[in-house]
Design a protein around this motif. Structure first.
Motif, short mmCIF file in Angstrom:
data_model
loop_
_atom_site.label_atom_id
_atom_site.label_comp_id
_atom_site.label_asym_id
_atom_site.label_seq_id
_atom_site.Cartn_x
_atom_site.Cartn_y
_atom_site.Cartn_z
N ASP A 181 -2.45 3.29 -9.26
CA ASP A 181 -3.67 3.56 -8.49
C ASP A 181 -3.32 3.70 -7.01
N ILE A 182 -3.83 2.82 -6.17
CA ILE A 182 -3.59 2.99 -4.73
C ILE A 182 -2.52 2.05 -4.19
N THR A 187 0.82 -1.21 0.00
CA THR A 187 0.00 0.00 0.00
C THR A 187 0.86 1.26 0.00
N THR A 188 2.12 1.10 0.37
CA THR A 188 3.06 2.23 0.33
C THR A 188 4.35 1.76 -0.33
N THR A 205 -14.96 5.85 0.72
CA THR A 205 -14.04 6.98 0.79
C THR A 205 -14.72 8.22 0.21
N ARG A 240 -14.74 0.40 -3.00
CA ARG A 240 -13.90 -0.54 -3.75
C ARG A 240 -14.22 -1.95 -3.29
N ARG A 276 4.06 3.50 -8.93
CA ARG A 276 2.75 3.59 -8.29
C ARG A 276 1.67 3.27 -9.31
#
Lengths: 154, 141
Positions: free
Chosen positions: A137-138, A74-75, B115, B135, A135
Motif C-alpha cells: 500500500d503506502i 513511508t519510502t 487525498t 485514512r 511495498r
C-alpha cells in the motif's frame, strides 16, 4: 534437580523490542505495529525455525530463536534507514561483547514483575537472511532475519 | 440553446457551508530533505502550492469503515468522500491534499486531510466533484 521449563520466547522478543526502541529511537512492536504508528517504526516477529538444546534431564535448556525484524517507512529509503540501525543495534560488537544488552526474563516460577534481574542471556546473535524490501500500500517494509541463542544465566 | 447554469451554481454554492484548502505537491517525497540522524523527512520551503481555498461541501460516498488497508501490520480505515467545490475551482489534480478549514455543521471534520483521487467536471457541471480519500487508524488488535 527438577527439569526446567522451556524458556518463554515472549520474554525474549519483549526484551528485543525494548532494546531496539531505545537504541534506534523509533518504536517497535512485538508481533504487531506499535500503537499509533508514526512514519517510521519496526516490528519484531518470531518466525519458524530454530531449535531447543540441552541434556537428558533438561532437554530444552537453551533455545535458538529465529526472529524477523521488519522496518517500516513511508519510502524505501526510510525503511532501509531503520533496517540498518536495527541491524547495528542488534549486532554491533566490541572485544568486550555486544554493545547493546538484551535483558530478558524467564517465567520459571517467577512472574515478570517479580524478576529483579535478567535471568536469561542472549549468548550469541547472528544475521540469518534478508527478505529484501517490499511495498505494501503506502508503506515500504524491509525484512531481516536473525537468530538468537538464548540460555539461562547459571 | 445552452442552459443557463447561473441559478443552479449559485444554489449549489449557497449550501457549501464548509471551507477548505487544496494543496498540491507534485514532487512528493522526492524533493523532501531526508535527515540521516532522525530518519525523518522535512519539507523544503514552498514545497506545496495552494490551488484552491474557499467554500466546499463534504459528504461520505461509501459505507464508512467498510474499506480497510493493512500495511506494516497496521490497519487503517480507508474511506471515500465526495468533496464539492464551485465549478470555478480549477487546477485540482489526483494526489492533491484537501484540508477542511471550517465546518460549522460538523466541527469534527476540521483539520482532516483528504487525498484527491479524482476531479470531475463537465460542460454543464454545476459543481466540481472531487472523489477524496480519508485514512484513519484502524482497530489495534
Amino acid at each position: 534437580m527438577p527439569a526446567t521449563l522451556p524458556i518463554s520466547t515472549e520474554n525474549v522478543t519483549s526484551a528485543v523490542v525494548a532494546m531496539l526502541t531505545t537504541v534506534t529511537g523509533k518504536p517497535f512492536g512485538d508481533g504487531d505495529a506499535p500503537p499509533e504508528p508514526p512514519d517510521v517504526y519496526g516490528i519484531v516477529d518470531v518466525i519458524p525455525g530454530g531449535g531447543r538444546y540441552g541434556d537428558a534431564v533438561n532437554p530444552h535448556t537453551d533455545i535458538e530463536l529465529v526472529i524477523q525484524i521488519t522496518a517500516v517507512g513511508t519510502t524505501r529509503r526510510q525503511a532501509a534507514w531503520l533496517r540498518d540501525r536495527a541491524d547495528q543495534a542488534l549486532l554491533r560488537k566490541t572485544a568486550a561483547g555486544y554493545v547493546n544488552a538484551i535483558d530478558a526474563y524467564d517465567l520459571n516460577g517467577v512472574t515478570k514483575s517479580l524478576a529483579t534481574e535478567a535471568s536469561l542471556q542472549i549468548v550469541d546473535r547472528w544475521w540469518d537472511s534478508s527478505g529484501g524490501i517490499d511495498r505494501e500500500d503506502i508503506v515500504h517494509n524491509a525484512h531481516e532475519r536473525y537468530v538468537l541463542w538464548v540460555s539461562p544465566i547459571s | 440553446m445552452a442552459p443557463d447554469l447561473t441559478l443552479a451554481r449559485a444554489t449549489a454554492l449557497s449550501v457549501m457551508d464548509a471551507t477548505c484548502t487544496v494543496r498540491t505537491d507534485p514532487q512528493g517525497r522526492t524533493d523532501d530533505l531526508f535527515d540521516e540522524t532522525t530518519g525523518e523527512y522535512t519539507r523544503p520551503p514552498d514545497d506545496q502550492t495552494t490551488v484552491y481555498t474557499g467554500p466546499c461541501l463534504l459528504r461520505p460516498s461509501q459505507g464508512l469503515g467498510q474499506n480497510r488497508a493493512t500495511m506494516g501490520s497496521a490497519e487503517q480505515f480507508v474511506d471515500r468522500y465526495d468533496l464539492r467545490l464551485p465549478v470555478t475551482a480549477t487546477g485540482v489534480h489526483p494526489g492533491d491534499v484537501a484540508t477542511i478549514d471550517t465546518s460549522p455543521n460538523d466541527p469534527d471534520m476540521v483539520g482532516r486531510e483528504f487525498t484527491v483521487l479524482q476531479a470531475a467536471g463537465g460542460t454543464y457541471a454545476v459543481t466540481r466533484i472531487l472523489t477524496v480519500q480519508l485514512r484513519t487508524e484502524g482497530p489495534h488488535v
